[in-house]
Design a protein around this motif. Structure first.
Motif, short mmCIF file in Angstrom:
data_model
loop_
_atom_site.label_atom_id
_atom_site.label_comp_id
_atom_site.label_asym_id
_atom_site.label_seq_id
_atom_site.Cartn_x
_atom_site.Cartn_y
_atom_site.Cartn_z
N THR A 10 2.83 -5.25 -5.16
CA THR A 10 2.30 -4.16 -4.34
C THR A 10 0.79 -4.30 -4.14
N GLY A 11 0.28 -5.51 -4.39
CA GLY A 11 -1.16 -5.77 -4.21
C GLY A 11 -1.55 -5.74 -2.74
N THR A 12 -2.84 -5.80 -2.48
CA THR A 12 -3.36 -5.64 -1.12
C THR A 12 -2.75 -6.64 -0.14
N ALA A 19 5.05 -6.17 2.26
CA ALA A 19 5.71 -5.65 1.06
C ALA A 19 6.03 -4.16 1.18
N SER A 20 5.29 -3.46 2.05
CA SER A 20 5.55 -2.02 2.22
C SER A 20 6.99 -1.80 2.70
N GLU A 21 7.49 -2.74 3.50
CA GLU A 21 8.87 -2.62 3.99
C GLU A 21 9.85 -3.00 2.87
N GLY A 43 8.08 -2.24 -9.03
CA GLY A 43 6.85 -2.64 -8.37
C GLY A 43 5.94 -3.30 -9.40
N VAL A 44 5.14 -4.26 -8.95
CA VAL A 44 4.18 -4.93 -9.83
C VAL A 44 2.81 -4.77 -9.18
N SER A 45 1.80 -4.40 -9.97
CA SER A 45 0.50 -4.12 -9.35
C SER A 45 -0.07 -5.35 -8.65
N PRO B 38 -0.65 1.82 -0.25
CA PRO B 38 0.15 1.24 -1.34
C PRO B 38 0.41 2.26 -2.45
N PRO B 39 1.53 2.09 -3.16
CA PRO B 39 1.91 3.09 -4.16
C PRO B 39 0.95 3.14 -5.34
N GLU B 40 0.89 4.29 -5.97
CA GLU B 40 0.08 4.42 -7.18
C GLU B 40 0.87 3.93 -8.38
#
Lengths: 87, 138
Positions: A10-12, A19-21, A43-45, B38-40
């Motif tokens: 879920t990184g920039t 990835a948002s989709e 999710g992974v940061s 993006p999610p928190e």
């Protein structure tokens, strides 16, 4: 029934590249795959894959520790189907 | 993490570094997704964990436009704004390493430069919201 773990970065870079989709995966599992796997979605940061210089492309998704690059929602679903059907 | 006050971690790599050093796991919340932000995430000891530059750019926009938000579906940027506005003194610890992946011209959106966005947020917080702001570049 197979255990499948999907880790979505879920990184920039991954987020803007799609990835948002892919994060909608849980609500997008086709009917023919439902109930045929123990699916865990997390999710992974940041998977830290975009910063290495071996020309791999975001977004990145890990499926049971196999790295999927340039991932799409459809591509992830195809990968899940392959795992489910390889008996 | 010994800082007295609310703590926000912004940036996936930063969250990973803090997680590595403290041994606390980062858990990304994939519920109530916002397609634009993006999610928190959650981490023990942190009040908010977010993605970096997209979220910070959204924070600057909210502070600039002073847009009222629907409290029922708050994204990470709105939560960060709330934490800022509920504080009198805000200290930024800003990393200075350039993220190579953000320099890719194939990126579909233009990503702001980190220093510029922090400066913009800092000026807004000070001049518009009368906050005391300190920035440390590390």
């Amino acid at each position: 029934m197979k255990n499948i773990r999907v880790s979505i970065c879920t990184g920039t870079a991954c987020f803007v590249m799609g990835a948002s989709e892919i994060m909608m995966l849980e609500d997008s599992i086709p009917e023919d795959l439902q109930g045929r796997m123990n699916l865990e979605i997390e999710g992974v940061s940041c998977l830290e894959k975009c910063t290495n210089h071996n020309r791999q492309k975001a977004p990145f998704v890990l499926i049971n520790d196999n790295l999927l690059e340039n991932a799409t929602l459809a591509g992830v679903i195809d990968a899940l189907r392959t795992i489910v059907e390889e008996e | 993490m010994n800082f007295e006050g609310k703590k926000i971690i912004s940036g996936g790599t930063t969250a990973n570094i803090v997680s590595r050093e403290t041994g606390k796991k980062v858990h990304v919340n994939l519920k109530n997704l916002d397609p634009k932000i993006p999610p928190e995430s959650e981490m023990e000891g942190a009040d908010l964990v977010t993605e970096g530059i997209i979220t910070m750019a959204a924070v600057a926009e909210i502070l600039e436009k002073n847009t009222k938000q629907d409290l029922s579906c708050r994204n990470a940027a709105e939560k960060m704004v709330e934490l800022f506005l509920n504080s009198d003194r805000i200290v930024f610890l800003v990393g200075t390493k350039i993220n190579d992946a953000h320099q890719d011209p194939n990126m579909p959106v233009e990503l702001e430069i980190r220093r510029n966005i922090i400066k913009k947020i800092s000026v807004l917080l000070q001049e518009k919201y009368l906050k005391e702001v300190v920035i440390h570049y590390i």
